[in-house]
Scaffold this motif. Structure first.
Motif, PDB file in Angstrom:
ATOM      1  N   GLN A 268       0.593  -1.535  -0.125  1.00 37.77           N
ATOM      2  CA  GLN A 268       0.216  -0.331  -0.085  1.00 37.77           C
ATOM      3  C   GLN A 268       1.149   1.661  -0.085  1.00 37.77           C
ATOM      4  O   GLN A 268       0.709   2.220  -0.596  1.00 37.77           O
TER       5      GLN A 268
ATOM      6  N   GLU B 195       2.335   1.206  -3.594  1.00 38.08           N
ATOM      7  CA  GLU B 195       1.190   2.274  -4.086  1.00 38.08           C
ATOM      8  C   GLU B 195       1.141   3.453  -4.232  1.00 38.08           C
ATOM      9  O   GLU B 195       0.549   4.227  -5.406  1.00 38.08           O
ATOM     10  N   ARG B 196       0.773   4.056  -2.684  1.00 37.41           N
ATOM     11  CA  ARG B 196       0.730   5.328  -2.601  1.00 37.41           C
ATOM     12  C   ARG B 196       2.048   6.306  -2.696  1.00 37.41           C
ATOM     13  O   ARG B 196       2.123   7.593  -3.345  1.00 37.41           O
ATOM     14  N   ASN B 197       3.133   5.583  -2.688  1.00 34.01           N
ATOM     15  CA  ASN B 197       4.173   6.376  -3.395  1.00 34.01           C
ATOM     16  C   ASN B 197       3.992   6.797  -4.549  1.00 34.01           C
ATOM     17  O   ASN B 197       4.368   7.663  -4.828  1.00 34.01           O
ATOM     18  N   ALA B 198       4.123   5.197  -5.498  1.00 31.20           N
ATOM     19  CA  ALA B 198       3.679   5.738  -7.170  1.00 31.20           C
ATOM     20  C   ALA B 198       2.768   7.240  -7.054  1.00 31.20           C
ATOM     21  O   ALA B 198       2.781   7.790  -8.529  1.00 31.20           O
ATOM     22  N   ASP B 199       1.728   7.067  -7.067  1.00 31.96           N
ATOM     23  CA  ASP B 199       0.312   7.262  -6.301  1.00 31.96           C
ATOM     24  C   ASP B 199       0.937   9.324  -6.103  1.00 31.96           C
ATOM     25  O   ASP B 199      -0.007   9.930  -6.997  1.00 31.96           O
ATOM     26  N   PHE B 200       1.392   9.344  -5.582  1.00 30.84           N
ATOM     27  CA  PHE B 200       1.553  10.595  -4.979  1.00 30.84           C
ATOM     28  C   PHE B 200       2.988  10.926  -6.474  1.00 30.84           C
ATOM     29  O   PHE B 200       2.959  12.184  -6.612  1.00 30.84           O
ATOM     30  N   ASP B 201       3.819  10.565  -6.286  1.00 31.83           N
ATOM     31  CA  ASP B 201       4.656  10.290  -7.393  1.00 31.83           C
ATOM     32  C   ASP B 201       3.963  11.079  -9.359  1.00 31.83           C
ATOM     33  O   ASP B 201       4.371  12.037  -9.731  1.00 31.83           O
ATOM     34  N   ARG B 202       2.897  10.223  -8.917  1.00 28.16           N
ATOM     35  CA  ARG B 202       2.367  10.717 -10.719  1.00 28.16           C
ATOM     36  C   ARG B 202       1.452  12.126 -10.563  1.00 28.16           C
ATOM     37  O   ARG B 202       1.302  13.191 -11.051  1.00 28.16           O
ATOM     38  N   ARG B 203       0.932  11.866  -9.051  1.00 26.79           N
ATOM     39  CA  ARG B 203       0.277  13.486  -8.678  1.00 26.79           C
ATOM     40  C   ARG B 203       1.488  14.347  -8.819  1.00 26.79           C
ATOM     41  O   ARG B 203       1.128  15.406  -9.514  1.00 26.79           O
TER      42      ARG B 203
ATOM     43  N   GLU C 195       3.932  14.698 -10.049  1.00 23.94           N
ATOM     44  CA  GLU C 195       3.911  14.610 -12.032  1.00 23.94           C
ATOM     45  C   GLU C 195       3.299  15.513 -12.501  1.00 23.94           C
ATOM     46  O   GLU C 195       3.807  16.538 -13.748  1.00 23.94           O
ATOM     47  N   ASN C 196       2.436  15.154 -12.463  1.00 24.19           N
ATOM     48  CA  ASN C 196       1.087  16.214 -13.037  1.00 24.19           C
ATOM     49  C   ASN C 196       0.793  17.552 -12.543  1.00 24.19           C
ATOM     50  O   ASN C 196       0.564  17.836 -12.892  1.00 24.19           O
TER      51      ASN C 196
END
Length: 318
Positions: free
Chosen positions: A33, A36-44, A46-47
């Protein structure tokens, strides 16, 4: 008692192993988790970075647009300063009028700086059946003062001065350029290059200025309204051209009919001569046949010439 303690020890050991297994599972799930949250944070993140870059780019474009607006504003200020002298303002209005006429009318349908017998010159005339005079006027000074008035008293004062300026222009156009005896219509256009000035004149509080101009047979027009008038004039010119061409075609047909009548007379005369010649030819052919018969008879009895020989052409002369 010893057996109970041993059973407790075994149960405790099993519980500890189970607890360790559960903790391992929880650590694994928590790690997944967290990843996943780190990846989601990275995506956000980046956006967010892309959005920030887009915002920065847009801000740059707005900055350049703002610079262009400021440059245009400075240009307008310089143009306003250049148009302060009435003579320069008048020349600018004449240039705008000339460009409008060139864009909307054929070159043969208007003329610039048309002169009258008394020496007056109007800015332009439109050539329809007669001449439509157009003179450019730019009453800007008191109009701007009226717009910038700080109170109603000042505004009313400058309204009166603006009305005085407009009436003076109307009187000048009506007196100098409406010349039916020199080929003009009994009205003229007063061209106002500014839509705002035209609106104030045409849609003022009382409408007195517009009524005054109409009483003097002067029609105030703006760039927009003059364009509409010119479109109507263009349609009228096309109608005149069609009528003129129709008259030319009718005249040509009339000439053709006259020429055909003459040709018909000549043809009938030739036919009469041909008919007479044909009759003469038939008569001559009959006489030639009789002569041939008698000639044959003469060849058969040469001792005696028949009396009919004397009827042949040329017999008397022989």
């Amino acid at each position: 008692m010893l057996l109970s303690f041993a059973a407790f020890a075994v149960g405790a050991a099993w519980f500890l192993r189970r607890l360790r297994a559960e903790l391992a599972v929880l650590r694994s799930e928590a790690g997944a988790q967290l990843a996943e949250r780190n990846a989601d944070f990275d995506r956000r993140l980046e956006n967010t970075s892309q959005t920030a870059g887009e915002i920065h780019r847009r801000l740059g474009e707005l900055g350049r647009a703002n610079e262009e607006i400021l440059a245009r504003a400075n240009d307008l200020k310089r143009l306003e300063q250049a148009l302060r002298p009435p003579k320069a303002r008048g020349g600018f209005g004449e240039l705008l009028l000339e460009n409008l006429l060139r864009d909307r009318l054929p070159a043969t349908a208007f003329a610039l700086q048309h002169g009258f017998a008394g020496g007056e010159r109007v800015d332009a005339v439109i050539k329809v059946d007669r001449l439509v005079p157009i003179d450019s006027k730019f009453p800007l000074d008191n109009f701007e003062r009226m717009l910038g008035a700080e109170n109603d008293i000042e505004r009313q004062q400058f309204e009166k001065l603006f009305a005085r300026d407009v009436k003076a222009h109307v009187d000048a156009i009506g007196a100098k350029y409406i010349r039916p005896d020199e080929g003009t219509y009994d009205f003229a256009f007063m061209y106002l290059p500014s839509e705002a000035i035209y609106y104030e004149l045409a849609c003022g509080k009382t409408g007195a200025l517009l009524a005054y101009a109409h009483d003097k047979r002067v029609l105030p027009v703006s760039p927009t309204t003059l364009t509409a008038y010119l479109q109507v004039i263009v349609l009228g010119l096309k109608g005149l051209q069609i009528e003129q061409h129709a008259q030319e075609v009718m005249a040509y047909c009339s000439r053709l009919q006259s020429d055909f009548g003459k040709f018909k007379e000549d043809f009938e005369l030739v036919g009469t001569h041909v008919g007479r010649a044909q009759n003469k030819f038939m008569d001559a052919q009959k006489r030639l046949g009789r002569f041939e018969s008698k000639l044959e008879q003469a060849g058969e009895a040469p001792a005696e010439l028949p009396a009919e020989v004397h009827e042949l052409p040329g017999a008397d002369a022989a």
